[in-house]
Design a protein around this motif. Structure first.
Motif, PDB file in Angstrom:
ATOM      1  N   VAL A 237       0.864  -1.179   0.000  1.00 45.78           N
ATOM      2  CA  VAL A 237       0.000   0.000   0.000  1.00 45.78           C
ATOM      3  C   VAL A 237       0.902   1.230   0.000  1.00 45.78           C
ATOM      4  O   VAL A 237       1.840   1.314   0.778  1.00 45.78           O
ATOM      5  CB  VAL A 237      -0.925   0.020   1.248  1.00 45.78           C
ATOM      6  N   GLU A 238       0.595   2.166  -0.874  1.00 47.96           N
ATOM      7  CA  GLU A 238       1.408   3.373  -0.981  1.00 47.96           C
ATOM      8  C   GLU A 238       0.619   4.600  -0.539  1.00 47.96           C
ATOM      9  O   GLU A 238      -0.594   4.654  -0.701  1.00 47.96           O
ATOM     10  CB  GLU A 238       1.891   3.556  -2.415  1.00 47.96           C
ATOM     11  N   CYS A 239       1.349   5.555   0.013  1.00 42.72           N
ATOM     12  CA  CYS A 239       0.753   6.824   0.426  1.00 42.72           C
ATOM     13  C   CYS A 239       1.217   7.895  -0.555  1.00 42.72           C
ATOM     14  O   CYS A 239       2.418   8.053  -0.786  1.00 42.72           O
ATOM     15  CB  CYS A 239       1.197   7.172   1.843  1.00 42.72           C
TER      16      CYS A 239
ATOM     17  N   GLN B 135      -2.591  10.578   1.212  1.00 40.57           N
ATOM     18  CA  GLN B 135      -3.710   9.639   1.155  1.00 40.57           C
ATOM     19  C   GLN B 135      -3.199   8.233   0.869  1.00 40.57           C
ATOM     20  O   GLN B 135      -2.362   8.036  -0.013  1.00 40.57           O
ATOM     21  CB  GLN B 135      -4.695  10.046   0.041  1.00 40.57           C
ATOM     22  N   TRP B 136      -3.719   7.265   1.608  1.00 38.56           N
ATOM     23  CA  TRP B 136      -3.351   5.873   1.378  1.00 38.56           C
ATOM     24  C   TRP B 136      -4.159   5.309   0.223  1.00 38.56           C
ATOM     25  O   TRP B 136      -5.367   5.524   0.131  1.00 38.56           O
ATOM     26  CB  TRP B 136      -3.611   5.034   2.630  1.00 38.56           C
TER      27      TRP B 136
END
Length: 97
Positions: A29-31, A35-36
C-alpha cells in the motif's frame, strides 16, 4: 482482487507460532499526497529496494512489521499493533525523526 477466500488456507490455529511462515505474497500500500491507496497484492516472496534508497546510503529509516491475520469468524486483525506503534515511536524519537 485476487484474494483467497477467508479460511481457504485451512490454518491449524492451535499450532501457529512466531516462526517464519511462508506466504503467497504480501500486500503493498502506498501513500501519495497524504492519502493511502487501496493497495495491491504482490504474489512474490521478496521485496526490491532501489540501490539509491536512503536506507542504504547514510539515510535514516525505520521499519516495523505488523502481523495481520484472518480470524475464524472472517475478521481481519492485527497482532499487538499497540506495541508495534510504541516500538516505531521509540525508534523515531531516538533518531530525531
Amino acid at each position: 482482487r485476487g484474494f483467497a477466500a477467508v479460511g481457504a488456507a485451512n490454518l491449524e490455529w492451535r499450532n501457529l507460532g512466531f516462526d517464519f511462515i511462508p506466504t503467497n505474497g504480501f500486500q503493498q500500500v502506498e501513500c501519495k499526497d497524504g492519502q493511502w491507496g487501496e493497495g495491491v497484492f504482490k504474489a512474490e516472496h521478496s521485496i526490491s529496494v532501489h540501490p539509491m534508497a536512503n536506507v542504504l546510503h547514510y539515510g535514516q529509516s525505520l521499519f516495523e512489521g505488523f502481523k495481520t491475520f484472518h480470524t475464524k469468524d472472517g475478521a481481519v486483525k492485527t497482532f499487538r499493533d499497540d506495541l508495534s506503534y510504541q516500538r516505531m515511536a521509540h525508534g523515531a524519537k531516538r533518531l530525531h525523526m
